[in-house]
Design an enzyme around this catalytic site. Sequence first.
Site, mmCIF file in Angstrom:
data_model
loop_
_atom_site.group_PDB
_atom_site.id
_atom_site.type_symbol
_atom_site.label_atom_id
_atom_site.label_comp_id
_atom_site.label_asym_id
_atom_site.label_seq_id
_atom_site.Cartn_x
_atom_site.Cartn_y
_atom_site.Cartn_z
ATOM 1 N N GLU A 190 1.048 4.047 -3.116
ATOM 2 C CA GLU A 190 0.694 5.201 -3.090
ATOM 3 C C GLU A 190 1.869 6.238 -3.310
ATOM 4 O OE1 GLU A 190 -2.325 6.615 -2.752
ATOM 5 O OE2 GLU A 190 -3.187 4.528 -2.537
ATOM 6 N N LYS B 96 2.973 6.015 -7.011
ATOM 7 C CA LYS B 96 1.778 7.047 -7.917
ATOM 8 C C LYS B 96 1.978 8.507 -7.827
ATOM 9 C CE LYS B 96 -2.214 5.956 -6.582
ATOM 10 N NZ LYS B 96 -3.563 5.799 -6.025
ATOM 11 N N ASN B 97 2.245 8.824 -6.661
ATOM 12 C CA ASN B 97 2.517 10.346 -6.489
ATOM 13 C C ASN B 97 3.585 10.697 -7.366
ATOM 14 O OD1 ASN B 97 0.407 10.664 -4.694
ATOM 15 N ND2 ASN B 97 1.668 10.631 -2.854
ATOM 16 N N HIS C 280 0.742 -1.084 0.102
ATOM 17 C CA HIS C 280 -0.015 0.146 -0.063
ATOM 18 C C HIS C 280 0.790 1.165 -0.055
ATOM 19 C CE1 HIS C 280 -3.483 2.192 1.233
ATOM 20 N NE2 HIS C 280 -2.657 3.067 1.792
#
Length: 473
Positions: A309, A312-313, A305
Site C-alpha cells: 500500500e 503504491k502511494n 499489505h
Amino acid sequence: MSWKASERLMDTIRHYANFPATGVSLRQMVQFGERPSVGTLFRASQFLAEELPIRLAHRVEELTNLPDGLNEMPSVKKVQDWYAQSFEEITGLPRPNLGRDVRDRLLNPGKLNNGRGAMLSEAIPNPSIREGQYASSPVGGMTNGNKKHQGARRYFAMVDDVGDWPPELQAYNSKFAQCLHKIKRRHDGVVTTMAQGILEYKRRRQRMQIDNNIQSFLDRFYMSRIGIRMLIGQHIALTDQSHHRDPTYVGIICTKTNVRDLAQEAIENARFVCEDHYGLFEAPKIQLVCNPDLNFMYVPGHLSHMLFETLKNSLRAVVETHGQDKQEFPVTKVIVAEGREDITIKISDEGGGIPRSAIPLVWTYMYTTVDRTPNLDPDFDKSDFKAPMAGFGYGLPISRLYARYFGGDLKLINMQSAVMRDGSSQGLAIPMRMMHKRLKPFEVSERKQVGDAESMISQERGRLMWDETGGEL
Ligand SMILES: Nc1ncnc2c1ncn2[C@@H]1O[C@H](COP(=O)(O)OP(=O)(O)OP(=O)(O)O)[C@@H](O)[C@H]1O
C-alpha cells in the site's frame, strides 16, 4: 432468498455483547508449535467458540447503533447480516458430548513445565495503543479491563496428550475449522462493502468527509476485523495439518519473516500494478537497502499489505508529479533499519508530498485524491479482483491499523514541495532530511527540495507478546 436475522437471534447477540472480548497475544498464538495435538486444538476451539461470537456480537451492536442513518445504508446492513449470520453459525455448531474422564483430561495440563503445562505469563498492553483506543464498551457496562472474566478463559492451554482422544474431538475440530473457513470467505468483502456503505451515506447526506464519530467507529471496526481474522486464520492453519508445512510457520505466523524477501516481492507487485495502471513500459525504480538475513517473528501477510500500500502511494505520487511520459523518474528508496528493539522500514519518494492542510485527512477513511473512486460493484472482492492503483482512501489508515495491531506504527513524514525542473537539489543525505522534516518542515519546503514523502513502518521485534489491543479485539 437472502438470510435474515430472527428476533431471537438478535436477543442472543445482545446478550453476548454484554461480555468483554479477551485479548490474545502473539506469544500465545505461537505457543501452539508447529503441530498442535487434537486435545490442545480442541481447547482452542472451545475458547474461540465463545470468543468469536462475543466479538461478532459487539460489531453487530455497533452497526445497529450507527448514527445519522448510516446504519440504514444497504451495504452497512449487508455487513451487519454477515456478522449476525456468522454468529449464528458458530453458536449453533453442536458440541460433542464428552465423558467425565475426557473432560478431566482436557483440563489436565500434562507433564510439561512441572505439570503446570505451558501456562503463559500475562500479556502486556500493546504499546502502540492507548488503553481502550479501539475498544467499544460492552452494552451492559462491564469494562474491558474485567480481569476476572479474562483470566477465566484461555486461548492456549496445553493438555495431557498421552494416549488417544475419542474420535468426536477430532471430528469437532475439523467441523469447527470448516465453519471458520466459510465465515472467513463470507467476510472477505467486508472492507469494501463497508466502504460502499460509507459512499452511500456520503451521497445520501451530501457529505464530503466523514466526521470523527464515524472515523473512530471505522477504526474500531477494522481493527476488530484484523483481530477476528487473525484468530480465524490462525486456527484454520493450525487445524489443517494435511500438508507438510514450512517449519518456520506456526499457523499464519512466521517465526522467521524475512524482511528483504517480502519487501522485494511488494516492490515487484507495486511496480507491476503501476505499469499496468499508467500503461508505462517501466514503472519508477525502487531501491531496497536491507540486510538479507534480517528475520523476525511476524505475520508476513500483514507486512506485505503495509508495504504494498505505501509503495503504491509513492509510485503514484512519483508518476503523477513528474508526468507519465517521463523516461526516467526519481528513484524511491526503501531502507530497512534494524535496531535492537525495532525494525523500521522507511520509504522515501520524490513525488511532491502532501499539502500540509491535507495531512490530517490522509488518515481518514475515504480520503483520496483520486478523482473517480473505482467502481465498487458487489462482486468485485472475488478472487479475480485486480488491486487498483488507488482510489478508496483506505490504504494508509488500514495499513496503520495493521502496524499498530502488533505494537508497531506507521507514520508519514511530509515535505511538500514544488518540483524543481533541473532537479538540482535532489539527494540530500537521509539523516538530514529526517531532521529537517521532523523539526523544520517549512524550511525544507522553502528550499524547494525535491524529496517529498516518507512512510515509516516500524515494528517492535523480539518482544511481540502483548495483547492484540489491550483486550478488545
Ligand atoms: N507518498 C505519497 N506522496 C504523496 N501523496 C500521498 C502519498 N501517500 C499518500 N498520499 C496521499 O494520501 C491519499 C490517501 O492515501 P491512501 O493510501 O489512504 O488512499 P489512496 O491511495 O487514495 O487509495 P487506496 O485506498 O486505493 O490506497 C492519497 O490519495 C494521496 O493523495
